[in-house]
Design a protein around this motif. Structure first.
Motif, PDB file in Angstrom:
ATOM      1  N   ALA A  17       0.796  -1.238   0.060  1.00 42.92           N
ATOM      2  CA  ALA A  17      -0.024  -0.032   0.082  1.00 42.92           C
ATOM      3  C   ALA A  17       0.783   1.090  -0.032  1.00 42.92           C
ATOM      4  O   ALA A  17       1.890   1.267   0.595  1.00 42.92           O
ATOM      5  N   THR A  19      -0.361   4.351   1.088  1.00 44.81           N
ATOM      6  CA  THR A  19      -0.785   5.014   2.418  1.00 44.81           C
ATOM      7  C   THR A  19      -0.462   4.456   3.352  1.00 44.81           C
ATOM      8  O   THR A  19      -0.797   3.180   3.625  1.00 44.81           O
ATOM      9  N   VAL A  20      -0.130   5.254   4.412  1.00 44.95           N
ATOM     10  CA  VAL A  20       0.219   4.934   5.764  1.00 44.95           C
ATOM     11  C   VAL A  20      -1.144   5.237   6.504  1.00 44.95           C
ATOM     12  O   VAL A  20      -1.600   6.118   6.491  1.00 44.95           O
ATOM     13  N   THR A 394       5.048  -0.581   6.887  1.00 42.50           N
ATOM     14  CA  THR A 394       4.282  -0.958   5.701  1.00 42.50           C
ATOM     15  C   THR A 394       3.673   0.612   5.233  1.00 42.50           C
ATOM     16  O   THR A 394       3.212   1.540   6.133  1.00 42.50           O
ATOM     17  N   GLY A 395       3.769   0.966   3.853  1.00 44.29           N
ATOM     18  CA  GLY A 395       3.218   2.020   3.450  1.00 44.29           C
ATOM     19  C   GLY A 395       4.335   3.382   3.393  1.00 44.29           C
ATOM     20  O   GLY A 395       4.231   4.403   2.965  1.00 44.29           O
ATOM     21  N   ALA A 430       5.935   8.931   2.586  1.00 43.57           N
ATOM     22  CA  ALA A 430       4.720   8.143   2.788  1.00 43.57           C
ATOM     23  C   ALA A 430       3.741   8.727   2.108  1.00 43.57           C
ATOM     24  O   ALA A 430       3.498  10.112   2.506  1.00 43.57           O
ATOM     25  N   THR A 432      -0.233   9.497   2.211  1.00 46.55           N
ATOM     26  CA  THR A 432      -1.006   9.771   3.467  1.00 46.55           C
ATOM     27  C   THR A 432      -2.385  10.162   3.323  1.00 46.55           C
ATOM     28  O   THR A 432      -2.893  10.603   1.924  1.00 46.55           O
TER      29      THR A 432
END
Length: 505
Positions: A17, A19-20, A394-395, A430, A432
């Protein structure tokens, strides 16, 4: 699907992914609130500018709140800065327009900032309740017979690349097609051809600049040499409004682009092999090591070679042998200069116009992200330590973009860009959302600070960072003092002051 360069690079082989969860705005938690912008009027100390007087000069090119164009004209690239509401956006078409803007707004205590591509991570080019001097309409590119390129300060990189390619020339610059040449150059200009041809600012031979007193100056080695020195890496917004650049270009050869994705669990070996490989590689090689956070982190390489595939293959084989693990997927593609730049931009459309933002008729979306940086030293960092920083994140992506080569041939004080001995820049990036900003602030800043503990000090001013410790020294190193002197000389009243102006460091 066409996506922006950063998401393209981080997506190559990442498989995760973008996006965090609980991400933050790049300006969500600044150390200095936007309503405390340096130089801003407090109380009734100053009357607001006479915007109608400026409108008499600019007409509909002065966009005010309530005007039909304002909702789009006020936007920067990062969606997370959309809460910033400039008092006015002046779409300038000449140095005279810029001079008029300063005559009207100077001395009224409102923030004043130039905007080229609008990619300021913290939205400094769209100051809240301030004046945006938008130079986007000054975007012409003229290539002279001697190879010198006259480039309007509002030109986006894809426009610069297309015009130069048509003349058989190149300029080393960044990868994101919608970045403005102005901000990129003034901060240094790291890109995929820097090891062979230097930074963008290294190719700058002159600039047309409107300074705080509304004077139009020519900055070069012969004219205003201190200003010229500062414009090559001293950061956008500190010294005046550049309206045109003069660059020394080079003939455009054939290029080869490549990608290599490595299996999960091999990131430590990849990072460990990549650092000495790029440090000793021919100047013709540029390579970025992309680490995607996860459990475990994964790693891939994106690169560009000045030359053909046959001469690149032995270098790639040497790298794979050093890793000790075969890539799970790889691509090696010969391309001309323009197509290579489009590939790196993640914009492979045949139509240059489509490599523009949606609101300019293109197909590229804006983005919501946070990014911070460090600079790797001349010696490698511990690859196991890097993997540990990215474990479980992750992200979040770590982009290690190689330097060295031609960049290192200049002394740290030859230009304002000080990081001449750095092996690479390190960007923590990242994607977001607006929700959960504080959590992602901690994650991204934690990786940045962890890199510093591993020996990666300094930072790249074009990845400007609100919470960076000792940011003045991090961006400019030993050049900070001279930059402060230049800023005080050309802007003694702080007309262009902003929260990370060099004079505030």
């Amino acid at each position: 699907m066409t996506i922006d360069r950063r998401r393209f690079l981080t997506a190559l082989g990442a498989g995760g992914a973008m996006t965090v969860a609980g991400a933050r705005s790049a300006v969500a938690a600044p150390r200095r609130p936007l309503d405390a912008w340096p130089g801003r009027a407090r109380g009734a100390a100053a009357l607001p500018p006479d915007w109608q007087a400026l409108r008499a000069r600019l007409g509909e090119r002065l966009v005010l709140p309530g005007d039909p164009d304002y909702p789009v004209a006020r936007l920067g690239f990062n969606e997370l800065n959309d809460g910033q509401l400039p008092a006015a956006v002046a779409r300038c078409v000449s140095p005279g327009d810029v001079q008029a803007c300063l005559e009207v707004a100077r001395g009224h205590g409102v923030p004043i900032a130039a905007r080229s591509g609008g990619h300021s991570y913290l939205g400094y080019s769209i100051p809240n309740a301030g004046l945006v001097i938008d130079v986007r309409l000054m975007a012409g590119v003229e290539v002279r017979p001697d190879g010198t390129a006259l480039v309007g300060a509002g030109a986006r990189l894809i426009e610069v690349y297309a015009a130069l390619a048509a003349a058989g020339r190149l300029l080393p610059a960044g990868s994101c097609p919608t970045v403005g040449v102005g901000g990129l150059t003034l901060g240094g200009g790291i890109g995929v051809l820097t090891r062979k041809y230097g930074l963008t600012c290294d190719r700058l031979v002159g600039a047309e600049v409107v300074t705080a007193d509304s004077s139009l100056r020519e900055a070069s080695a012969e004219s205003e040499p201190d200003l010229y020195w500062a414009l090559r890496g001293g950061g956008g917004g500190n010294f005046g409004v550049v309206t045109q650049f003069s660059f020394e270009t080079a003939p455009a050869p054939g290029l080869t682009v490549f990608t290599m994705n490595f299996p999960a669990g091999s990131s430590e070996a990849v990072i460990g092999a990549w650092q000495p490989w790029v440090a000793t590689a021919p100047f013709e090689l540029w390579a970025s090591c992309q680490v995607a956070g996860g459990t475990p982190p994964t790693c891939h390489i994106v690169g560009c070679w000045v030359g053909g595939e046959d001469s690149l293959r032995p270098l790639l084989a040497r790298f794979v042998a050093a890793v000790g693990t075969e890539p799970t997927a790889s691509r090696v593609l010969e391309k001309d200069y323009l197509d290579a730049m489009k590939f790196m931009a993640g914009c492979s459309t045949d139509t240059i116009a489509q490599c523009h933002p949606i609101f300019e008729g293109g197909i590229l979306p804006r983005a919501a992200f946070v990014a911070v940086s460090r600079m790797l030293g001349p010696t490698p960092v511990d690859s196991a330590g890097v993997v540990e920083l990215m474990a479980g994140r992750t992200g979040v992506s770590l982009l290690l973009d190689s330097l060295g080569g031609a960049v290192a041939e200049l002394a740290p004080d030859a230009t304002a860009f000080p990081h001449r001995s750095s092996l690479a820049s390190a960007q923590v990036y990242a994607g977001t959302t607006q929700a959960g900003q504080e959590e992602t602030t901690e994650v991204v800043d934690g990786i940045r600070d962890g890199l510093a503990r591993l020996g990666a000090h300094g930072a790249y001013v074009n990845y400007i960072d609100a919470s960076l410790p000792d940011w003045g020294r991090a961006y400019y190193g030993a050049n900070l003092g001279r930059l402060q002197e230049v800023a005080r000389c050309y802007d003694p009243d702080g007309v262009f002051a902003f929260p990370q102006s060099v004079v505030l460091a």
